[in-house]
Motif scaffolding. Structure first.
Motif, PDB file in Angstrom:
ATOM      1  N   ILE A 126       1.217  -1.034  -0.142  1.00  0.00           N
ATOM      2  CA  ILE A 126      -0.102   0.140  -0.503  1.00  0.00           C
ATOM      3  C   ILE A 126       0.666   1.521   0.027  1.00  0.00           C
ATOM      4  CG2 ILE A 126      -1.513   1.207   1.445  1.00  0.00           C
ATOM      5  CD1 ILE A 126      -2.823  -1.579   1.658  1.00  0.00           C
ATOM      6  N   GLU A 132      -7.368   5.491  -8.011  1.00  0.00           N
ATOM      7  CA  GLU A 132      -7.527   5.905  -6.579  1.00  0.00           C
ATOM      8  C   GLU A 132      -8.623   5.809  -5.463  1.00  0.00           C
ATOM      9  OE1 GLU A 132      -5.412  10.165  -6.014  1.00  0.00           O
ATOM     10  OE2 GLU A 132      -3.835   8.861  -7.514  1.00  0.00           O
ATOM     11  N   THR A 143      -7.975  -0.591   0.227  1.00  0.00           N
ATOM     12  CA  THR A 143      -6.862  -0.364   1.653  1.00  0.00           C
ATOM     13  C   THR A 143      -7.535  -0.367   2.878  1.00  0.00           C
ATOM     14  OG1 THR A 143      -5.603   1.495   0.806  1.00  0.00           O
ATOM     15  CG2 THR A 143      -5.249   1.308   2.785  1.00  0.00           C
ATOM     16  N   LEU A 179       1.784   1.975  -3.590  1.00  0.00           N
ATOM     17  CA  LEU A 179       1.036   1.564  -4.135  1.00  0.00           C
ATOM     18  C   LEU A 179       1.237   3.781  -3.991  1.00  0.00           C
ATOM     19  CD1 LEU A 179      -1.111  -0.557  -4.943  1.00  0.00           C
ATOM     20  CD2 LEU A 179       0.669  -0.234  -6.355  1.00  0.00           C
ATOM     21  N   LEU A 238      -1.079  -4.217  -9.656  1.00  0.00           N
ATOM     22  CA  LEU A 238      -2.380  -4.101  -9.286  1.00  0.00           C
ATOM     23  C   LEU A 238      -2.080  -1.524  -9.588  1.00  0.00           C
ATOM     24  CD1 LEU A 238      -2.408  -5.160  -5.646  1.00  0.00           C
ATOM     25  CD2 LEU A 238      -3.797  -5.070  -6.876  1.00  0.00           C
ATOM     26  N   GLU A 239      -0.754  -1.916  -9.415  1.00  0.00           N
ATOM     27  CA  GLU A 239      -0.248  -0.120  -9.779  1.00  0.00           C
ATOM     28  C   GLU A 239      -1.078  -0.195 -11.388  1.00  0.00           C
ATOM     29  OE1 GLU A 239       0.878   2.476  -8.553  1.00  0.00           O
ATOM     30  OE2 GLU A 239       0.762   3.202 -10.609  1.00  0.00           O
ATOM     31  N   ASP A 242     -10.329   2.512  -5.716  1.00  0.00           N
ATOM     32  CA  ASP A 242      -9.933   1.589  -5.884  1.00  0.00           C
ATOM     33  C   ASP A 242      -9.280   1.199  -4.163  1.00  0.00           C
ATOM     34  OD1 ASP A 242     -11.180   1.428  -7.839  1.00  0.00           O
ATOM     35  OD2 ASP A 242      -9.925   1.193  -9.142  1.00  0.00           O
ATOM     36  N   ARG A 243      -7.944   2.143  -4.323  1.00  0.00           N
ATOM     37  CA  ARG A 243      -6.768   1.689  -4.078  1.00  0.00           C
ATOM     38  C   ARG A 243      -7.132   1.614  -2.379  1.00  0.00           C
ATOM     39  NH1 ARG A 243      -2.574   5.818  -4.871  1.00  0.00           N
ATOM     40  NH2 ARG A 243      -3.716   6.976  -3.644  1.00  0.00           N
ATOM     41  N   TYR A 244      -7.738   3.048  -2.598  1.00  0.00           N
ATOM     42  CA  TYR A 244      -8.919   3.528  -1.115  1.00  0.00           C
ATOM     43  C   TYR A 244      -9.496   2.205  -0.967  1.00  0.00           C
ATOM     44  CZ  TYR A 244     -11.305   6.288   2.529  1.00  0.00           C
ATOM     45  OH  TYR A 244     -12.568   6.626   4.099  1.00  0.00           O
ATOM     46  N   SER A 250       1.728   7.446  -6.831  1.00  0.00           N
ATOM     47  CA  SER A 250       1.235   8.256  -6.765  1.00  0.00           C
ATOM     48  C   SER A 250       1.782   9.721  -6.616  1.00  0.00           C
ATOM     49  CB  SER A 250      -0.274   8.208  -7.290  1.00  0.00           C
ATOM     50  OG  SER A 250      -0.570   8.271  -5.846  1.00  0.00           O
ATOM     51  N   LEU A 308      -5.638  -0.912 -10.768  1.00  0.00           N
ATOM     52  CA  LEU A 308      -6.586  -0.054  -9.026  1.00  0.00           C
ATOM     53  C   LEU A 308      -6.264   1.851  -9.425  1.00  0.00           C
ATOM     54  CD1 LEU A 308      -5.480  -1.411  -6.532  1.00  0.00           C
ATOM     55  CD2 LEU A 308      -7.192  -1.856  -7.340  1.00  0.00           C
TER      56      LEU A 308
END
Lengths: 360, 453
Positions: free
Chosen positions: A95, A325, A332, A98, A319-320, A327-329, A102, A323
């Motif tokens: 996490i 931003e 996480t 990633l 994943l980079e 999706d990343r949230y 960004s 995903l």
């Protein structure tokens, strides 16, 4: 201080990198519904877990989780637990990675491709997480000693600035009584989980680590939680703070150091967090690698560790690519909940093994 | 009864000094009587011993005559006890064992005539002596600064053709046993034709193909050697090289000069702070300049960014070429001034200084700020007191520059982390090379004994 300091470093490391594991975002999202209560609740939960974990692991001086499980669990249980925890630790490291990609893309290397940035970071990570555990602790110590004064300087600078709106903070304070969501409790407990890294680092220094001064961890964790939650609110306002994917970066960018070569605090902030966060990722992946390679038979461990590292990099790159931003949230916050239960499971397994050993 | 006491004393002394190869234990038998002498050859004058102790023994008839002869010297006394005899012996006296008495006879050999001043590791307030290319003189220099029976000196011969005499010196009671055995084992495993310098032995001992940072300290100062011996380290001294190796060493040893101790503490701290600043500048500044000038000029305050851009306006190529050009010119200049004979050396620096200083800027090949940066890097590099480390730092800035050129500030941050971890991964004879606080040193022999008993 002695050798025990490395244990506190590991705990401290987690407290500092919370910003890049999106802990403040999750808490800020719940700022009107019991985020403060979640922080308060997280302290007794975490301290109890630390207490039991410390008690259990003291029975296994010089042993890591793989050796402990091998002695006290059946083979299937041993392998599946190692796999589960290996994946968990891999994700703890993934996490921040990633998030860094960004940050770097948005603020430093705008011209470079995201994949290029992540490949560069991965090269460093792959080579470094194969290093010796002691090496990593020494390296972490140096990086912390260089960077922590800067972190404290930044926090102090943010706190004494006139732009900080204390009314917004007081306003959030009025929402103290609320029923905390599981999500925010999970996020808040992340602050204290540095101690779980001992599952591998217990091996070195002949297990001379002792879990002492647990209350201090609680106090320090609370301070870091409060700063990382309230400072963005003080700068962006009670409503505005929710508009940003990374509220801390915007906050760091809202102040200036007028009398220094680098005027924008943002860059100092990014540097400090890249060096602390990357050493964190290296340490987490080192543990993940160690746990996962112990599933394989002893002879093929060297080869399998390369295979695992290639897999690590491939998953990170995939994943980079896929995903965004948001999706990343979501990813996480879901992962932080899983992690909380994983931590519970870890402490239970450790206590079980310790009990079994005591009965023997 | 007295005879028994004398043999006991002799045994006691032998036992105390059993690890020192430079202890001589001779017996002189004349037709009438027998005496034996014991001394440390490296700090005694052999002429004195022959002329005043051995020769007269053959010229006197009885033991009592010889005793009266010895008593007539002011420097010859009868020690109160064994300890006094040992102390005298360590400061350069000969112990003479007669049948029922023992004498100490002063035959001190202080070597100062052909010991030269230190010229690689210069100290302002400290002792000025440096090691020389003769083993016995070097041992003499050390023995005269470390009067203790615990100092043991063992000889070894390395090199099939060169047969270089090497001595291992350490303090028996505080040096780490595992390090000593490790050093001896590695020394006996060395298979080389010619051994001529401490640097060569460093490579043979560490045995790494691509090592960049020195992990054993090379020094020419007897005071540094003695300080390290008293801290429990092992020192290797040479017959043919005026440098010694200190084992094990850590990263921070290379940044301490002996002056840090001789100066007042506040001054000493400031001096070592300066050196660490120097390391940061010498390693990171070139990379930082390229990353900022080519990728992120916005991180500087506007005035500074503009003045850098302004001074680069005439430069026709990207910043990395500019800095490489200047750095290489600087390296050439340094190399040339080291290797050239002294008479030509000044000419090289004048020519180089002219080109680097003025002409390159006026021709528009490099910017003014660039010159300042290269000068800062070069000067900061000279601040490092140990030469081997200075050379390592000189090299290490290039990989950092390369990565920063490719990936900007991200590259700089990554290479910095990589450098820290690379250093942390080094070991010097089992000791961790790079750690910030050295509180938890491995327990040395003294501590071990006190904890086990």
């Amino acid at each position: 201080m002695g050798i025990n300091r490395y244990l506190y470093y590991l705990i401290f490391l987690n407290m500092i990198i919370n910003v890049v594991v999106l802990v403040p975002n999750i808490l800020i999202n719940d700022r009107f519904n019991g985020a403060l209560m979640a922080m308060l609740v997280s302290i007794p939960i975490s301290l109890t877990l630390i207490y039991f974990f410390g008690k259990a692991i003291a029975r296994f001086p010089g042993m890591g989780l793989p050796e402990i499980l091998k002695d006290h669990l059946p083979k299937w249980g041993h392998h599946s637990t190692l796999f589960l925890f290996g994946v968990m630790w891999y994700l703890i490291g993934l996490i921040p990675l990633l998030v860094f990609v960004s940050i770097i893309k948005d603020y430093i290397n705008q011209d470079n491709d995201r994949l290029l940035i992540i490949s560069v970071l991965l090269i460093l990570l792959v080579f470094c997480c194969r290093l010796n555990s002691k090496t990593l602790l020494y390296g972490m110590e140096v990086l912390l000693v260089i960077n922590v004064p800067l972190v404290l300087f930044l926090i102090a600078k943010l706190l004494i600035n006139k732009e900080m709106n204390w009314d917004a903070i007081l306003e959030i304070g009025t929402h103290f009584f609320g029923i905390p969501s599981l999500q925010s409790i999970a996020a808040a407990t992340f602050m204290f989980t540095g101690y779980t890294n001992m599952v591998i680092f217990q091996r070195i220094f002949e297990g001379k680590f002792k879990f002492k001064h647990i209350w201090m961890i609680g106090v320090l964790g609370l301070l870091f939680l409060l700063t990382s939650f309230f400072i963005p609110i003080g700068y962006q306002g009670t409503d505005g703070v929710a508009n940003y994917m990374l509220p801390w970066l915007v906050t760091a960018d809202s102040i200036r150091i007028e009398f220094f070569v680098v005027e924008r605090v943002l860059y100092l902030f990014i540097f400090v967090y890249i060096s602390i966060g990357l050493i964190g990722t290296i340490i987490f992946w080192h543990i993940a690698l160690d746990l996962l390679k112990n599933i394989f038979p002893e002879k093929s461990r060297d080869k399998s560790s390369w295979a695992i590292l290639i897999l690590f990099s491939a998953v990170a790159m995939t994943l980079e690519i896929f995903l965004n931003e948001y999706d990343r949230y979501d990813f996480t916050s879901a992962w932080l909940i899983v992690r909380l239960f994983g931590e519970l499971l870890l402490v239970l397994i450790m206590s079980y093994a310790a009990r079994k050993k005591a009965l023997k | 009864m007295f005879a028994k006491k004398v043999t006991e004393s002799k045994k006691w002394l032998e036992n105390k000094l059993k690890n020192s190869s430079d202890v001589k234990n001779d017996s002189i038998s004349t037709t009438n009587f027998k005496v034996s002498v014991m001394y440390i050859s490296s700090i005694c004058k052999s002429d004195t011993i022959y002329q005043y102790i051995i020769n007269p023994a053959f010229k006197t008839d009885t033991l009592s005559d010889y005793e009266t002869y010895l008593r007539s010297f002011p420097g010859c006394t009868e020690p109160k006890d064994n300890q006094e005899a040992l102390d005298k012996m360590l400061t350069g006296s000969v112990v003479i064992f007669l049948k029922s008495k023992l004498f100490v006879f002063e035959a001190k050999n202080v070597q100062s005539g052909y010991v030269s001043d230190a010229n690689v590791e210069i100290s302002i307030l400290g002792p000025q002596d440096a090691l020389v290319e003769k083993l016995s003189t070097n041992i003499n220099l050390i023995r005269h600064r470390y009067h203790s029976e615990r100092l043991s000196i063992e000889n070894k011969i390395i090199g099939k053709l060169s047969q270089t005499n090497v001595a291992i010196a350490y303090d028996q009671s505080i040096a780490d046993d595992s390090v000593i055995t490790d050093v001896k084992k590695k020394l006996s495993e060395i298979d080389v034709d010619i051994l001529q310098s401490a640097g060569q032995l460093h490579q043979l001992l560490t045995n790494k193909k691509w090592s960049l940072f020195p992990t054993l300290l090379i020094t020419e100062r007897p005071d540094r050697i003695v300080k390290n011996i008293s801290e429990g380290k092992v020192v290797i001294i040479f017959e043919t090289s005026p440098f010694a190796l200190i084992i094990p060493s850590v990263f921070f040893d290379f940044f301490s000069s002996m002056d840090d101790i001789y100066q007042l503490p506040g001054v000493g701290r400031f001096l070592s702070f300066l050196r660490y600043m120097g390391v940061f500048i010498a390693t990171l500044l070139p990379g930082f300049y390229v990353a900022v000038a080519s990728y992120n000029p916005e991180i500087f305050r506007v005035q500074l960014a503009l003045s850098i851009a302004g001074s680069r306006a005439t430069v026709p190529y990207p910043s990395y070429l500019e800095i490489l050009f200047m750095l290489f010119m600087m390296e050439f200049l340094i190399e040339a001034s080291i290797r050239l004979p002294k008479t030509v050396g000044s000419a090289a620096t004048t020519v180089g200084g002219l080109i680097l200083g003025q002409a390159a800027t006026e021709a528009g090949l490099v910017s003014n700020i660039m010159i300042i940066i290269v000068a800062a890097v070069a000067i900061a590099n000279f601040v490092i007191p140990i030469n081997a480390m200075g050379f390592a730092i000189r090299v290490v800035k290039y990989p950092i520059l390369l990565i920063s050129t490719l990936f900007g500030l991200t590259g700089l941050a990554i290479s910095f982390i990589g450098l820290v971890l690379y250093l942390a991964n080094q070991r010097s004879f089992g000791t961790s090379y790079f750690r910030f606080f050295e509180i938890d040193k491995p327990p040395n022999k003294k501590n071990k004994e006190s904890t086990t008993s």
